[in-house]
Design a protein around this motif. Structure first.
Motif, PDB file in Angstrom:
ATOM      1  N   ALA A 332      37.080  14.599  54.258  1.00  0.00           N
ATOM      2  CA  ALA A 332      35.784  14.188  55.132  1.00  0.00           C
ATOM      3  C   ALA A 332      34.496  14.286  54.500  1.00  0.00           C
ATOM      4  N   VAL A 333      33.773  13.463  54.698  1.00  0.00           N
ATOM      5  CA  VAL A 333      32.259  13.495  54.177  1.00  0.00           C
ATOM      6  C   VAL A 333      31.080  13.591  55.352  1.00  0.00           C
ATOM      7  N   MET A 334      30.238  14.511  55.296  1.00  0.00           N
ATOM      8  CA  MET A 334      29.560  14.798  56.503  1.00  0.00           C
ATOM      9  C   MET A 334      27.867  14.692  55.936  1.00  0.00           C
ATOM     10  N   TYR A 335      27.061  13.769  56.635  1.00  0.00           N
ATOM     11  CA  TYR A 335      25.699  13.910  56.690  1.00  0.00           C
ATOM     12  C   TYR A 335      25.002  14.475  57.771  1.00  0.00           C
ATOM     13  N   ASP A 336      24.255  15.574  57.560  1.00  0.00           N
ATOM     14  CA  ASP A 336      23.607  16.364  58.529  1.00  0.00           C
ATOM     15  C   ASP A 336      22.240  16.357  58.391  1.00  0.00           C
ATOM     16  N   ARG A 337      21.356  15.877  59.424  1.00  0.00           N
ATOM     17  CA  ARG A 337      19.638  15.760  59.285  1.00  0.00           C
ATOM     18  C   ARG A 337      19.229  16.604  60.431  1.00  0.00           C
ATOM     19  N   VAL A 338      18.275  17.366  59.981  1.00  0.00           N
ATOM     20  CA  VAL A 338      17.459  18.172  61.081  1.00  0.00           C
ATOM     21  C   VAL A 338      15.725  18.066  61.010  1.00  0.00           C
ATOM     22  N   LYS A 339      15.325  17.682  62.084  1.00  0.00           N
ATOM     23  CA  LYS A 339      13.788  17.238  62.224  1.00  0.00           C
ATOM     24  C   LYS A 339      13.151  18.282  62.795  1.00  0.00           C
ATOM     25  N   PHE A 340      12.644  19.420  62.263  1.00  0.00           N
ATOM     26  CA  PHE A 340      11.825  20.474  63.203  1.00  0.00           C
ATOM     27  C   PHE A 340      10.660  21.136  62.195  1.00  0.00           C
ATOM     28  N   THR A 341       9.628  20.556  62.553  1.00  0.00           N
ATOM     29  CA  THR A 341       8.390  21.043  61.696  1.00  0.00           C
ATOM     30  C   THR A 341       8.474  20.061  60.705  1.00  0.00           C
ATOM     31  N   GLN A 342       9.372  20.121  59.968  1.00  0.00           N
ATOM     32  CA  GLN A 342       9.807  19.102  58.698  1.00  0.00           C
ATOM     33  C   GLN A 342      11.304  18.727  58.717  1.00  0.00           C
ATOM     34  N   SER A 343      11.592  17.819  58.070  1.00  0.00           N
ATOM     35  CA  SER A 343      12.657  16.983  57.946  1.00  0.00           C
ATOM     36  C   SER A 343      13.564  17.441  56.769  1.00  0.00           C
ATOM     37  N   MET A 344      14.819  17.896  57.070  1.00  0.00           N
ATOM     38  CA  MET A 344      15.703  18.571  56.020  1.00  0.00           C
ATOM     39  C   MET A 344      17.332  17.816  56.311  1.00  0.00           C
ATOM     40  N   SER A 345      17.748  17.631  55.180  1.00  0.00           N
ATOM     41  CA  SER A 345      19.072  16.829  55.362  1.00  0.00           C
ATOM     42  C   SER A 345      20.217  17.491  54.359  1.00  0.00           C
ATOM     43  N   GLY A 346      21.367  17.191  54.379  1.00  0.00           N
ATOM     44  CA  GLY A 346      22.315  17.846  53.538  1.00  0.00           C
ATOM     45  C   GLY A 346      23.714  16.955  53.756  1.00  0.00           C
ATOM     46  N   THR A 347      24.337  16.834  52.542  1.00  0.00           N
ATOM     47  CA  THR A 347      25.707  16.003  52.678  1.00  0.00           C
ATOM     48  C   THR A 347      26.540  17.171  52.083  1.00  0.00           C
ATOM     49  N   SER A 348      27.853  17.077  52.818  1.00  0.00           N
ATOM     50  CA  SER A 348      28.999  17.957  52.709  1.00  0.00           C
ATOM     51  C   SER A 348      30.298  17.031  52.584  1.00  0.00           C
ATOM     52  N   VAL A 349      31.180  17.474  51.385  1.00  0.00           N
ATOM     53  CA  VAL A 349      32.345  16.904  51.003  1.00  0.00           C
ATOM     54  C   VAL A 349      33.568  17.812  51.227  1.00  0.00           C
ATOM     55  N   ALA A 350      34.572  17.793  51.951  1.00  0.00           N
ATOM     56  CA  ALA A 350      35.784  18.784  52.053  1.00  0.00           C
ATOM     57  C   ALA A 350      37.150  18.043  51.917  1.00  0.00           C
ATOM     58  N   VAL A 351      37.984  18.718  51.420  1.00  0.00           N
ATOM     59  CA  VAL A 351      39.324  18.211  51.579  1.00  0.00           C
ATOM     60  C   VAL A 351      40.077  19.420  51.619  1.00  0.00           C
ATOM     61  N   GLY A 352      41.290  19.202  52.660  1.00  0.00           N
ATOM     62  CA  GLY A 352      41.983  20.592  52.995  1.00  0.00           C
ATOM     63  C   GLY A 352      43.363  20.040  53.382  1.00  0.00           C
ATOM     64  N   ILE A 353      44.161  21.184  53.876  1.00  0.00           N
ATOM     65  CA  ILE A 353      45.473  21.097  54.280  1.00  0.00           C
ATOM     66  C   ILE A 353      45.574  22.212  55.403  1.00  0.00           C
ATOM     67  N   ARG A 354      46.466  21.672  56.483  1.00  0.00           N
ATOM     68  CA  ARG A 354      46.307  22.742  57.549  1.00  0.00           C
ATOM     69  C   ARG A 354      48.214  22.637  57.970  1.00  0.00           C
ATOM     70  N   HIS A 355      48.319  23.827  58.285  1.00  0.00           N
ATOM     71  CA  HIS A 355      49.856  24.091  58.583  1.00  0.00           C
ATOM     72  C   HIS A 355      49.791  25.082  59.734  1.00  0.00           C
ATOM     73  N   ARG A 356      50.866  24.336  60.643  1.00  0.00           N
ATOM     74  CA  ARG A 356      51.033  25.256  61.816  1.00  0.00           C
ATOM     75  C   ARG A 356      52.563  25.916  61.791  1.00  0.00           C
ATOM     76  N   PHE A 357      52.578  27.110  62.511  1.00  0.00           N
ATOM     77  CA  PHE A 357      53.937  27.953  62.564  1.00  0.00           C
ATOM     78  C   PHE A 357      54.235  28.427  63.691  1.00  0.00           C
TER      79      PHE A 357
END
Length: 357
Positions: A332-357
């Motif tokens: 997944a790729v996520m873009y996150d932006r916050v505007k609170f007194t000033q504007s800030m943003s960040g982009t995150s990238v993640a790859v993973g594995i999930r296993h149930r037992f």
């Protein structure tokens, strides 16, 4: 001596019959991801983390058939972080209890189920069912907006300040009524200080599923924090409605909710006000085992005292592929932006594995 052996054999037979009516299982889920994460206003971090799609957990669950359609059950499950082997979702110093996912016992039958102990809050299942990234606290826009607020400097903007699980609660769950289910929650505040007696959490959720259509709603009125439930918080009422519809070629999701807090309890950095959160999402099957996912959420914070409000907007694109019924991989790729007194943003990238037992 012969009579003794006969008595022992009879006792063992009865014991075996009793155990045959019981079921106890060790169960859980392990989720790990590697990625590059950057929160709005924060520094970029290369991370090997836990819980990219689902918070890792393990535990013991069991049921016993009491006869006449009546069953007893128990659930003891705990969160953990397999990247370090550390228990809990976060450091214990912040109040995380060991069995913070589940610690309850209940009775069920044709009337539904009555459970006592720690379990899900009313907000959790409706939130999970109404967004394509489920219960991810890393990449789901709706979950992040519901539980992490508009700005790290103003946690009062959190929509669900009493957490996704409640301690010291009684939960009544209705039976399935043609696809309609409901859960009623009451959390005892157990406060003894003057001015805090009678503080408690109450709420309910309603879920309906029939063919391709699923609808959800919840309401909460929270006055006690969690998971420990050791102190009171400013009274916050929040609600959400949402759902999804599966058109086969695409599954669409949508939600709308509001949260309103008061200043009836003094809390550091807490400003009363109202939040409004919208979210949209979709799942597009790519093949028999994989789906393309997209989601967006926006929260507008409106402080009641006239101070500066804020807005958070988050978008996520991802792909989820099941290698078996119990194991899947994701990216997944996520873009996150916050505007609170000033504007800030960040982009995150993640790859993973999930296993149930």
């Amino acid at each position: 001596m012969k009579n003794v052996f006969i008595a022992m054999a009879a006792a063992l037979a009865c014991s075996g019959a009793a155990y045959a009516q019981s079921n106890v299982q060790l169960t859980g889920l392990v989720d790990m991801y590697a990625g590059s994460l950057k929160a709005p206003g924060g520094e970029r971090t290369a991370s090997l983390g836990s819980g990219g799609m689902t918070t890792s957990w393990w535990g013991i669950k069991g049921t016993e058939d009491l006869g006449g359609g009546l069953k007893a059950d128990f659930n003891l499950t705990a969160f953990f972080r397999p990247d370090t082997g550390t228990p809990g979702r976060y450091d214990l110093a912040f109040g995380e209890t060991f069995f913070s996912r589940d610690a309850n016992v209940g009775l069920s039958g044709s009337f539904g189920r009555v459970g006592l102990g720690r379990g899900l809050a009313p907000n959790f299942l409706p939130t999970v069912f109404s967004n394509p990234f489920g219960d991810s606290f890393v990449i789901s826009p709706l979950v992040l907006h519901a539980n992490m607020g508009v700005s790290s400097a103003n946690w009062y903007n959190t929509t669900t300040p009493a957490d996704t699980g409640w301690s010291n609660q009684i939960v009544y769950s209705t039976p399935d009524m043609g696809g309609l289910k409901a859960n009623l929650h009451y959390q005892f505040g157990e406060q003894t200080a003057a001015g805090q007696r009678g503080k408690k959490n109450v709420g309910l959720n309603v879920m309906y599923g029939n063919g391709p259509l699923n609808l959800v709603a919840f309401y909460e009125r929270a006055q006690v924090n969690n998971p420990a439930g050791s102190s009171v918080i400013p009274t916050t009422s929040n609600w959400m409605v949402g759902g999804n519809y599966d058109f086969s070629v695409v599954k669409l999701y949508a939600t709308y909710g509001q949260s309103k807090s008061k200043a009836d309890v003094m809390a550091a950095g807490w400003t009363p006000g109202k939040n409004k959160t919208y979210s949209l999402g979709l799942d597009v099957p790519v093949n028999a085992a994989g789906t393309f996912k997209a989601a967006a959420a926006q929260t507008k914070a409106e402080p009641a005292n006239g101070s500066i409000g804020g807005k958070r907007t988050t978008f996520t694109l991802g792909y989820n592929h099941f290698m078996s019924k119990r194991t899947d991989v994701y990216g997944a790729v996520m873009y996150d932006r916050v505007k609170f007194t000033q504007s800030m943003s960040g982009t995150s990238v993640a790859v993973g594995i999930r296993h149930r037992f």
